[in-house]
Design a protein around this motif. Sequence first.
Motif, PDB file in Angstrom:
ATOM      1  N   CYS A  65       0.830  -1.207   0.000  1.00  0.00           N
ATOM      2  CA  CYS A  65       0.000   0.000   0.000  1.00  0.00           C
ATOM      3  C   CYS A  65       0.866   1.260   0.000  1.00  0.00           C
ATOM      4  N   ILE A  80      -1.366   6.191   4.569  1.00  0.00           N
ATOM      5  CA  ILE A  80      -1.855   4.849   4.833  1.00  0.00           C
ATOM      6  C   ILE A  80      -2.140   4.762   6.336  1.00  0.00           C
ATOM      7  N   ALA A 120      -3.899  -1.303   6.847  1.00  0.00           N
ATOM      8  CA  ALA A 120      -3.776  -2.224   5.726  1.00  0.00           C
ATOM      9  C   ALA A 120      -4.000  -3.620   6.263  1.00  0.00           C
ATOM     10  N   CYS A 125      -6.094  -1.605   1.126  1.00  0.00           N
ATOM     11  CA  CYS A 125      -5.441  -0.379   1.588  1.00  0.00           C
ATOM     12  C   CYS A 125      -6.502   0.610   2.064  1.00  0.00           C
TER      13      CYS A 125
END
Length: 602
Positions: free
Chosen positions: A575, A586, A589, A599
């Motif tokens: 991701c 991010i 995940a 993601c």
Amino acid sequence: MEVLCDGDTCPVGGVGVYNPGFWGMDIKQGKIYKIVFYLRSLTSVNISVSLTSSDGLRTLAITNLIASARDVSNWTKMETLLEAEETNPNARLQLKTSKKGVMWIDQVSAIPLDTHKGHGFRNDLYEMIANIKPRFLRFPGGNFVGGVLLRNAFRWKDTVGPWEERPGHFNDAWNYWTDDGLGYFEFLQLSEDLGALPIWVFNNGMSNLGQEKASNVSLFVQEALDGIEFAIGDPSSKWGTVRAAMRHPKPFDLRYVAVGNEECFSFEKTAYKENYAKFYNAIKHYYPGIKVISNCDESMNQLGYPADLYDFHLYTNASDLFSNVHHFDHTSRSGPKVFVSEYAVVGEDAGTGSLLAALGEAGFLIGLERNSDVVAMVSYAPLFVNVHDRRWNPDAIVFNSYQVYGTPSYWLQHFFIDTSGAMLLNTTLLTNSSTPILASAIAQRNSNDGICFLKVKVVNFGSNKVNLKISVYGLESNSINSSRSMKTLLTSNNVMNENSFKEPNKVVPRSSPLENAGKDMEVVVSPHSITSYDLMLERYYLGTMFDEAQAKEDNCDSHLPFPGNCTKVQCLNACMDKYKTSPKIIINAGCETNDKCCCITG
């Protein structure tokens, strides 16, 4: 002790015996010391118990013990407290008398009252371990477990219960006698005090390298089962009762056991595997939750039998260990996890603990960190050495009766304290330099205030400085708190420099504010160095990065196809890679399925 003189015919102060302990006792003014010994005599006794200088001429503390013949006709415990009136780091314990006769003395002990929690460990030595925040403690050792001769192996049942009832044994692997005062119970207790998981290595019915094999392995199997019961059994169980009698009714947190040490490294692999199967099957039958460690290396070949982890040892020169950064890159991800329980640079590169050794080890640790999906645990070995009895070089922590220092290899451990429980980030190192250099990066949350930080570690094994640009993708320009970001550097002007009692801080990490800290920054990496760049993030960034909320399809920003065996760490890296040119962060995940990664950004 037979005394031939009597009264006035004896020298002033009497005659007797003394013992300097382990190359001198550290006696400090104002401290109290507990003296215990067992005595038997056919006549009454009048004994002076004292702590003196190494030549016996200066008395640091003294008292007298008097007992009638009736009181000491059988073995009798004699106990007293001495308060030191002077300081002397090289003292001795003396027992003297001016009374004619014969007396028998056994199990003599002199220990300061202020050991850690009263458990017998020197406070300064305990702190050296505690400061590297170990997640586990592997004990009682390696070759110490098997012995050169099987009769000299470490047998846990002989090391528990009252100290005076422990027979002790000759440690022929390292050539010294031990009274086993530091026994199975004390190792479990030390692990508990440290907040570390105990990993018990027990004898598997073979001596070192399989040179001698027991005729009846089932006895050793039962001994292992009994040892597990001692550690985690109910206090009403047979061996749990013994633990409870030692004032520890609560079970210890034993989760891992290792079947022997290095026997599979020898020509006796077949015999080891046969023995191992008996231990594994018995342990899993009675204690299915205990994880069992084999000492056969599976990093290149399949084990061919069940194990939860396998043990891996590596001792070599600095360059070779540094180049082993990729050793586990292609190790199977479907088999047992790796336990690197012993590693170190040895030989001329190491001396008795050099910077060069730490550099080689740092490169190896970078590789282990990158492969943390398969490498579960790692520990440097050996941990301690008394400077007066070096049988192996180097060691992490060096001590004498009153001093202690860490080698550069010890200080290297501090760079990896935050690795446990961190998120490994995708790292790409682009350089045209021929200088051997390695790097890794993790994201972690500060346990004190909950604020996240990025730690970028760079190891420069070469003799030239390197100009490096560090770029963190996926962060906005104002996401890093530059005032709290730090740089920590371990280096010296000579790679063979070592620490010593005279210069304990010659080669230690030194921290300073990180100038120009940001998502894009240029740094100069010193030659022969290990550097950590700790980027503190503003409180609202990556705040939920470590949440364990399960990824759901309706809140995924991307569904990435994965070629099987998806793990959270691999998914996170995928991701991060996808959004490295995007301002998105991010925040989580996870693996939707074995072949699909989710993601979640924010």
